[in-house]
Design an enzyme around this catalytic site. Structure first.
Site, PDB file in Angstrom:
ATOM      1  N   ARG A  24       0.850  -1.189   0.000  1.00 60.89           N
ATOM      2  CA  ARG A  24       0.000   0.000   0.000  1.00 60.89           C
ATOM      3  C   ARG A  24       0.886   1.239   0.000  1.00 60.89           C
ATOM      4  O   ARG A  24       1.970   1.257   0.581  1.00 60.89           O
ATOM      5  CB  ARG A  24      -0.919   0.017   1.225  1.00 60.89           C
ATOM      6  CG  ARG A  24      -2.058  -0.991   1.148  1.00 60.89           C
ATOM      7  CD  ARG A  24      -3.099  -0.552   0.125  1.00 60.89           C
ATOM      8  NE  ARG A  24      -4.231  -1.474   0.053  1.00 60.89           N
ATOM      9  CZ  ARG A  24      -4.337  -2.466  -0.808  1.00 60.89           C
ATOM     10  NH1 ARG A  24      -3.348  -2.702  -1.669  1.00 60.89           N
ATOM     11  NH2 ARG A  24      -5.410  -3.238  -0.835  1.00 60.89           N
ATOM     12  N   HIS A  38      -0.188   0.829 -10.158  1.00 56.65           N
ATOM     13  CA  HIS A  38      -1.012  -0.058  -9.322  1.00 56.65           C
ATOM     14  C   HIS A  38      -1.617  -1.191 -10.159  1.00 56.65           C
ATOM     15  O   HIS A  38      -2.828  -1.448 -10.138  1.00 56.65           O
ATOM     16  CB  HIS A  38      -2.129   0.728  -8.628  1.00 56.65           C
ATOM     17  CG  HIS A  38      -2.600   0.057  -7.362  1.00 56.65           C
ATOM     18  ND1 HIS A  38      -3.058   0.758  -6.265  1.00 56.65           N
ATOM     19  CD2 HIS A  38      -2.697  -1.259  -7.017  1.00 56.65           C
ATOM     20  CE1 HIS A  38      -3.413  -0.091  -5.307  1.00 56.65           C
ATOM     21  NE2 HIS A  38      -3.199  -1.319  -5.754  1.00 56.65           N
TER      22      HIS A  38
END
Length: 306
Positions: free
Chosen positions: A221, A269
């Protein structure tokens, strides 16, 4: 009772198609045009607006659109009594492991160095491989698979986590042994869940404890990483480079310094993306289990954060 899909910025059409094929009688609503919030019993979401779930008085089940649930747990308006479930998909593991292996091999075989040499027409055959030992922070299903694959390829691997493990097949350090762990490795892979304890863990204090020239791969993250500290660590030589797939703000702003830093390799991502064909049946199964009073699958432990 209905299922609400809440995923701002994401096209829900493929999910609607899969859900309707599996449960044609299930009413599906899509945020922000939810016409009957009083009938919503189940939500399927990613990066939902904080507090919005209080609009659904009959809500019984929260399903994450992916394996991560930090985007749900940070909403403190959600009652503790509401169960949260997540997606567990072998394809997620497959894709994530391949991405990490790619990053390790690029560092090991010095891909960036040879790209620069090519642009400058330099023929340099010296030191074609770097010796690497990979440290994986977070040895759950994803981290363990990464370690298995790298070990199979002949690379030394070391694990780190928050809790002690017995009979773990690789060298493993837990809790306050982080510095000892860092001293064993020169490639650092972050696969930790995002919790209050792990947020901002990748900071200058940690980088200072690394072997000089350590290479960072963050696929967990964005909030694990203190981004300005990464720049400092690269400048000071604590780290030699980084491969990043996640960021504190996504999409990454155009003015962000990461874009123009030659020591940082970036991807948007995409290391591991949820597959609707694999995930939708899990969501529908849990809805069926909820209706029948059966035990849910892939339930999140709120205290542990995953």
């Amino acid at each position: 009772m209905s299922l609400a899909i809440i995923s701002p910025g994401k096209n829900p059409d493929v999910w609607i198609k899969e859900f309707r094929a599996l449960a044609p009688d299930l009413t599906i609503e899509v945020y922000p045009e939810i016409k009957e919030p009083e009938k919503v019993a189940y939500v399927f979401l990613w990066q939902h607006p904080e507090g919005i779930l209080s609009d659904f008085p009959q809500l019984k089940l929260i399903s994450s659109m992916g394996a991560g649930v930090d985007h749900i747990l940070r909403d403190k308006t959600i009652p503790d009594s509401l169960p949260i479930v997540r997606i567990v998909d072998e394809k997620l593991t497959f894709s994530m492991t391949n991405y990490v292996v790619m990053g390790v091999l690029n560092f090991h075989r010095q891909t960036l160095r040879y790209q620069i040499n090519q642009s400058q027409k330099i023929w340099d055959m010296s030191n074609p491989e770097l010796e690497v030992t990979i440290g994986v922070m977070g040895v759950g299903a994803l981290g363990k698979d990464v370690m298995d694959k790298l070990d199979y390829m002949g690379f030394p691997v070391v694990g780190f986590g928050s809790s002690e493990k017995t009979d773990f097949e690789y060298p493993y350090y837990a809790g306050d042994k982080l510095e000892e762990f860092l001293q064993q490795v020169n490639v650092l892979v972050c696969l930790l869940p995002l919790t209050p304890d792990t947020e901002n863990i990748l900071d200058l204090a940690l980088f200072e404890k690394c072997n000089p020239g350590t290479y960072l791969i963050n696929v967990a993250r964005g909030k694990h990483l203190v981004e300005e500290d990464l720049i400092k660590a690269l400048e000071k030589g604590f780290l030699s480079g980084a491969m990043l797939d996640v960021y504190r703000e996504e999409p990454l702003p155009e003015e962000h310094p990461f874009w123009n830093n030659p020591k940082i390799t970036m991807t948007p991502h995409i290391a591991s993306v949820t597959n609707p064909q694999a995930a939708a049946p899990q969501v529908i199964e849990n809805i069926s289990r909820m209706r029948e009073g059966k035990e849910l699958v892939n339930v999140v432990d709120r205290k542990r954060g995953y």
